[in-house]
Design a protein around this motif. Structure first.
Motif, PDB file in Angstrom:
ATOM      1  N   UNK A 195       0.153   5.671  -0.501  1.00 49.15           N
ATOM      2  CA  UNK A 195      -0.757   6.782  -0.768  1.00 49.15           C
ATOM      3  C   UNK A 195      -2.230   6.336  -0.769  1.00 49.15           C
ATOM      4  N   UNK A 196      -2.555   5.353   0.106  1.00 49.31           N
ATOM      5  CA  UNK A 196      -3.952   4.910   0.204  1.00 49.31           C
ATOM      6  C   UNK A 196      -4.434   4.115  -0.991  1.00 49.31           C
ATOM      7  N   UNK A 197      -3.497   3.539  -1.753  1.00 50.18           N
ATOM      8  CA  UNK A 197      -3.837   2.652  -2.861  1.00 50.18           C
ATOM      9  C   UNK A 197      -2.999   1.391  -2.750  1.00 50.18           C
TER      10      UNK A 197
ATOM     11  N   UNK B 254       4.729  11.753   1.407  1.00 52.16           N
ATOM     12  CA  UNK B 254       3.450  11.076   1.594  1.00 52.16           C
ATOM     13  C   UNK B 254       2.292  11.791   0.904  1.00 52.16           C
TER      14      UNK B 254
ATOM     15  N   UNK C  78      10.802   1.367   4.949  1.00 52.08           N
ATOM     16  CA  UNK C  78       9.397   1.659   4.653  1.00 52.08           C
ATOM     17  C   UNK C  78       8.752   0.492   3.921  1.00 52.08           C
ATOM     18  N   UNK C  79       9.489  -0.119   3.012  1.00 51.72           N
ATOM     19  CA  UNK C  79       9.034  -1.315   2.290  1.00 51.72           C
ATOM     20  C   UNK C  79      10.130  -2.370   2.427  1.00 51.72           C
TER      21      UNK C  79
ATOM     22  N   UNK D 274       0.850  -1.198   0.000  1.00 43.08           N
ATOM     23  CA  UNK D 274       0.000   0.000   0.000  1.00 43.08           C
ATOM     24  C   UNK D 274       0.879   1.238   0.000  1.00 43.08           C
TER      25      UNK D 274
END
Lengths: 282, 282
Positions: A99-101, A147, A121-122, A97
């Motif tokens: 940016x909310x996608x 973000x 972060x990932x 996920x």
């Protein structure tokens, strides 16, 4: 190596025809039988089916062949393992996920000496070069945009910068989608086609199946299909050039760029920009 | 409201018996028919099946009932929408990657006036209070531990602090797993049971189906099942007390804490600690 299948459409469309041909390559017409996966977007969310069984034998693949899930963006992958064990965590496509996608990524190729520093972060769940390159791509997008979700054009420009850097480590063909559009990039092998009005009939290479798209479509439909190797006999598939990136939206290419060529041209004009690359292998 | 089903096992176990009974509640024995989802861990990765159709009608649920996927950690959810539309993006369980593991979360309850500030590290894809609370929980874990994975005990301690704060906004029953263990928390309703050697027979409440577990298990098997409402007639299900958090690993509870009670006890000893809460509703 693996094989990729992507679909980007103007209206929600099912992929059963293309997937039936494609999944034959997971053990029948080819030997990509070390797991499969397919992701269907619905707006910002997606259904992701993955299995470490082959797409020929998996009951999940059988469901996908028979249950017409309509979607504007689909990415599928059949795996022939080169790096990483045949486990679920190494099955493409991968999801994160941002940016909310949901973002979905599948890779065909092989990267060597690729050990990028990640922010945390990932983080890869499995141990493939592919998931690592996905985490690195997203990490770089967050590094650049923070973000706040940027426009598709800005994401395209950023990916066009980052992808050739990864491709210096080997073969890097990928499909990437956030549900809005489908980004694709090839260093060695990827093909695309747009099916639109007036639709024709098509005949699969891997299975004795034909469909007359004019009977099952409306003039509003338009579908771009992206795949490692062409899926049909009687359609004209476009081959990606080495280093080409294409952004598909609403079932057609909306941006195309020759990332490697552009860089080589820049380097030719100003030799001081030249870096040690493996560009000759593209 | 919704219903939850969790399973944590000592050895990979299939959930078809429990899921058959549970999924009846998605339209037959109850009306939780606004989508369903189920996640099966395999080590750090998971298969997540979600559908905005009911678990009675969905072909994906039919696959899950008939295809025995073995897993040590499973979380399922059937939805009766209270907040957020009946779309795929609002279907539980929700998934995010943290510390190189997938994390899966499903919620039963309703949160009001819950508008936490998020860092951007985890952003809801849909618009449910549930996914928002999941993003907030993970945000708080990253705030506390950074990008270095802590021990399960430390995660338990952190969740025990954060969860009652969210529960001040309403009903907050959840199951959460990272594939290593299953965290569960209840403010109003959740039940659990451990099935272990010597196994007995069990008879579903929602469907006329019985199984003699002693015929299909070995002495090494041990299974904890967590569910909103008991699934069987003839077994003794333990009800969670209000504010109870339980961590399951290897098919049994390994940590239990009475978060709300603990806080009330602390407050009783030192009234200066008292905050305005809705603790009386637990």
């Amino acid at each position: 190596m693996c094989q990729l299948l992507g679909m980007n459409c103007a209206t929600p469309t099912d992929i059963t025809f293309s997937f039936r041909g494609f999944s034959q390559r997971a053990g029948i017409t080819s030997d990509h039988s070390d797991g499969f996966g397919i992701a269907f977007f619905e707006d910002k969310a997606c259904r992701l089916f993955v299995d470490n069984q082959s797409a020929v034998e998996s009951p999940i693949a059988e469901l996908v062949r028979n249950y017409p899930i309509k979607s504007r963006n689909v990415i599928a992958h059949i795996r022939k393992a080169t790096q990483g064990k045949i486990t679920l965590e190494n099955s493409h496509p991968f999801v994160r996920e941002l940016w909310g996608r949901q973002w979905i990524f599948a890779h065909n190729g092989d990267l060597h000496d690729f050990h990028p520093r990640l922010s945390g972060r990932f983080t890869p769940v499995g141990n493939t070069d592919s998931e690592l390159s996905f985490c690195y791509l997203l990490d770089k997008l967050v590094e650049k945009f923070g973000y706040h979700e940027p426009a598709l054009n800005d994401i395209f420009t950023a990916l066009k910068e980052i992808s050739p850097q990864i491709a210096e480590h080997g073969t890097f063909n990928f499909c990437l989608s956030n549900g809005q559009a489908l980004f694709s990039y090839a260093t060695t092998k990827l093909h695309w086609i747009v099916r639109e009005y007036p639709f024709q009939h098509a005949s699969l290479i891997d299975l004795d199946v034909e469909v007359d798209f004019s009977e099952v479509t409306t003039p509003e439909d338009r579908v771009a299909v992206i795949t490692t190797e062409p899926l049909t006999h009687n359609e004209v598939w476009q081959a990606y050039q080495a280093g080409e990136m294409i952004l598909f939206q609403h079932g057609r290419p909306i941006k195309q760029a020759m990332t490697v060529v552009e860089r080589l041209q820049r380097e030719a004009k100003d030799p001081s920009l030249k870096r040690v690359t493996k560009a000759d292998q593209y």
